[in-house]
Design a protein around this motif. Structure first.
Motif, PDB file in Angstrom:
ATOM      1  N   TYR A  79       0.830  -1.211   0.000  1.00 47.08           N
ATOM      2  CA  TYR A  79       0.000   0.000   0.000  1.00 47.08           C
ATOM      3  C   TYR A  79       0.866   1.262   0.000  1.00 47.08           C
ATOM      4  N   ILE A  80       1.925   1.265   0.840  1.00 48.22           N
ATOM      5  CA  ILE A  80       2.824   2.420   0.880  1.00 48.22           C
ATOM      6  C   ILE A  80       3.477   2.641  -0.485  1.00 48.22           C
ATOM      7  N   LEU A  81       3.939   1.562  -1.107  1.00 45.92           N
ATOM      8  CA  LEU A  81       4.565   1.678  -2.419  1.00 45.92           C
ATOM      9  C   LEU A  81       3.560   2.113  -3.484  1.00 45.92           C
ATOM     10  N   HIS A  82       2.326   1.634  -3.355  1.00 48.29           N
ATOM     11  CA  HIS A  82       1.280   2.034  -4.307  1.00 48.29           C
ATOM     12  C   HIS A  82       1.005   3.537  -4.209  1.00 48.29           C
ATOM     13  N   VAL A  83       0.896   4.043  -2.975  1.00 44.78           N
ATOM     14  CA  VAL A  83       0.684   5.484  -2.776  1.00 44.78           C
ATOM     15  C   VAL A  83       1.874   6.270  -3.315  1.00 44.78           C
ATOM     16  N   LEU A  84       3.086   5.748  -3.073  1.00 43.93           N
ATOM     17  CA  LEU A  84       4.296   6.410  -3.556  1.00 43.93           C
ATOM     18  C   LEU A  84       4.305   6.488  -5.076  1.00 43.93           C
ATOM     19  N   ILE A  85       3.928   5.407  -5.729  1.00 44.19           N
ATOM     20  CA  ILE A  85       3.894   5.376  -7.195  1.00 44.19           C
ATOM     21  C   ILE A  85       2.835   6.335  -7.734  1.00 44.19           C
ATOM     22  N   MET A  86       1.686   6.387  -7.071  1.00 42.25           N
ATOM     23  CA  MET A  86       0.634   7.311  -7.503  1.00 42.25           C
ATOM     24  C   MET A  86       1.079   8.755  -7.346  1.00 42.25           C
ATOM     25  N   ARG A  87       1.729   9.073  -6.216  1.00 42.92           N
ATOM     26  CA  ARG A  87       2.166  10.454  -5.976  1.00 42.92           C
ATOM     27  C   ARG A  87       3.271  10.874  -6.949  1.00 42.92           C
ATOM     28  N   MET A  93      18.101  -5.693  -7.987  1.00 42.96           N
ATOM     29  CA  MET A  93      18.613  -4.364  -7.633  1.00 42.96           C
ATOM     30  C   MET A  93      19.686  -3.903  -8.622  1.00 42.96           C
ATOM     31  N   ILE A  94      20.494  -4.838  -9.098  1.00 44.01           N
ATOM     32  CA  ILE A  94      21.589  -4.486  -9.997  1.00 44.01           C
ATOM     33  C   ILE A  94      21.090  -4.187 -11.404  1.00 44.01           C
ATOM     34  N   THR A  95      20.090  -4.936 -11.860  1.00 38.79           N
ATOM     35  CA  THR A  95      19.672  -4.851 -13.261  1.00 38.79           C
ATOM     36  C   THR A  95      18.544  -3.859 -13.511  1.00 38.79           C
ATOM     37  N   ARG A  96      18.018  -3.201 -12.489  1.00 35.73           N
ATOM     38  CA  ARG A  96      16.951  -2.216 -12.684  1.00 35.73           C
ATOM     39  C   ARG A  96      17.490  -0.808 -12.561  1.00 35.73           C
ATOM     40  N   ARG A  97      16.956   0.072 -13.397  1.00 34.07           N
ATOM     41  CA  ARG A  97      17.411   1.457 -13.404  1.00 34.07           C
ATOM     42  C   ARG A  97      16.600   2.358 -12.483  1.00 34.07           C
ATOM     43  N   HIS A  98      15.374   1.951 -12.200  1.00 37.79           N
ATOM     44  CA  HIS A  98      14.481   2.824 -11.442  1.00 37.79           C
ATOM     45  C   HIS A  98      14.654   2.585  -9.942  1.00 37.79           C
ATOM     46  N   ALA A  99      14.679   3.664  -9.167  1.00 39.42           N
ATOM     47  CA  ALA A  99      14.936   3.556  -7.732  1.00 39.42           C
ATOM     48  C   ALA A  99      13.841   2.773  -7.012  1.00 39.42           C
ATOM     49  N   VAL A 100      12.572   2.950  -7.421  1.00 38.87           N
ATOM     50  CA  VAL A 100      11.476   2.249  -6.746  1.00 38.87           C
ATOM     51  C   VAL A 100      11.608   0.739  -6.933  1.00 38.87           C
ATOM     52  N   THR A 101      11.944   0.297  -8.148  1.00 38.02           N
ATOM     53  CA  THR A 101      12.089  -1.141  -8.388  1.00 38.02           C
ATOM     54  C   THR A 101      13.292  -1.709  -7.644  1.00 38.02           C
ATOM     55  N   GLN A 102      14.325  -0.890  -7.444  1.00 37.35           N
ATOM     56  CA  GLN A 102      15.465  -1.347  -6.656  1.00 37.35           C
ATOM     57  C   GLN A 102      15.077  -1.562  -5.192  1.00 37.35           C
TER      58      GLN A 102
END
Length: 221
Positions: free
Chosen positions: A77-85, A145-154
């Motif tokens: 839920y926290i990550l979902h709100v973060l992605i929406m914001r 973590m190594i292969t993703r560029r986006h901070a949220v996915t890391q």
């Protein structure tokens, strides 16, 4: 529930946890990553409850409930709100393409089984067959973590690593002391809030959470 049946159920849940770890590697949509992370937490929660029942470790029931609430409901839920914001709706780019990432992931799983084979031979626990899966989940989270560029996915990769560590503790020792598990759960929750604050500041300053773009800005300076 017999010990053999519990071992079979736990092995199935371990396979599902490993499957979600691979799913996190290949998934490119941000909401798909959240769903897979929630499913991984659910399988981990059920596995913890099964181990608690067989080993008669009642504190594992509380650990299972904490895992269910924290990793299936609160953190997604926290990550979902973060992605929406942050208005993140595009596909997530990877540093390495998906086929090569999958091959590296398979190699890490083989390495995990090879590395833990002496432990599995000596262990008398019901969960001895899942130790390799736990280590593989940690390594796959690190690979994400190594292969993703986006901070949220890391961050999702980091949380998947923590799931693997918790699964390893449950598999190897039938769980950590409850005080330690409560402390770790609280630390993860606080870390999620701190990450959210940092993401907002980074997105405001650089108008992007792509770590490669931020690295280019640093090189230009």
């Amino acid at each position: 529930m017999s010990i053999s049946l519990a071992a079979q159920i736990n092995s199935i849940l371990a396979a599902l946890i490993l499957l979600t770890a691979f799913g996190l590697l290949v998934q490119r949509r941000i909401y798909g990553l959240l769903h897979l992370f929630a499913w991984q937490g659910l399988f981990l929660s059920i596995s913890t409850a099964v181990v608690g029942f067989v080993a008669e470790k009642h504190h594992l029931y509380i650990s299972s409930l904490i895992t269910l609430v924290l990793k299936v409901i609160v953190l997604p839920y926290i990550l979902h709100v973060l992605i929406m914001r942050l208005k993140i709706h595009r596909e997530i780019e990877t540093v390495v393409n998906v086929p090569i990432t999958m091959l590296i992931g398979i190699a890490l799983v083989i390495f995990s089984y090879s590395l833990t084979s002496p432990i599995r031979e000596l262990s008398t626990h019901v969960t001895k067959s899942t130790i390799a899966v736990a280590l593989a989940t940690v390594l796959l989270g690190l690979l994400m973590m190594i292969t993703r560029r986006h901070a949220v996915t890391q961050i999702i990769g980091f949380l998947s690593m923590e799931n693997g560590l918790f699964f390893a503790a449950t598999s190897a020792t039938y769980g950590m002391p409850l005080v330690v598990e409560l402390g770790v759960g609280l630390d993860i929750l606080i870390a999620a809030f701190i990450f959210g604050i940092f993401f907002f500041h980074i997105n405001t300053a650089f108008d992007s959470l792509d770590v490669e773009q931020m690295a280019r800005l640093k090189e230009e300076d």
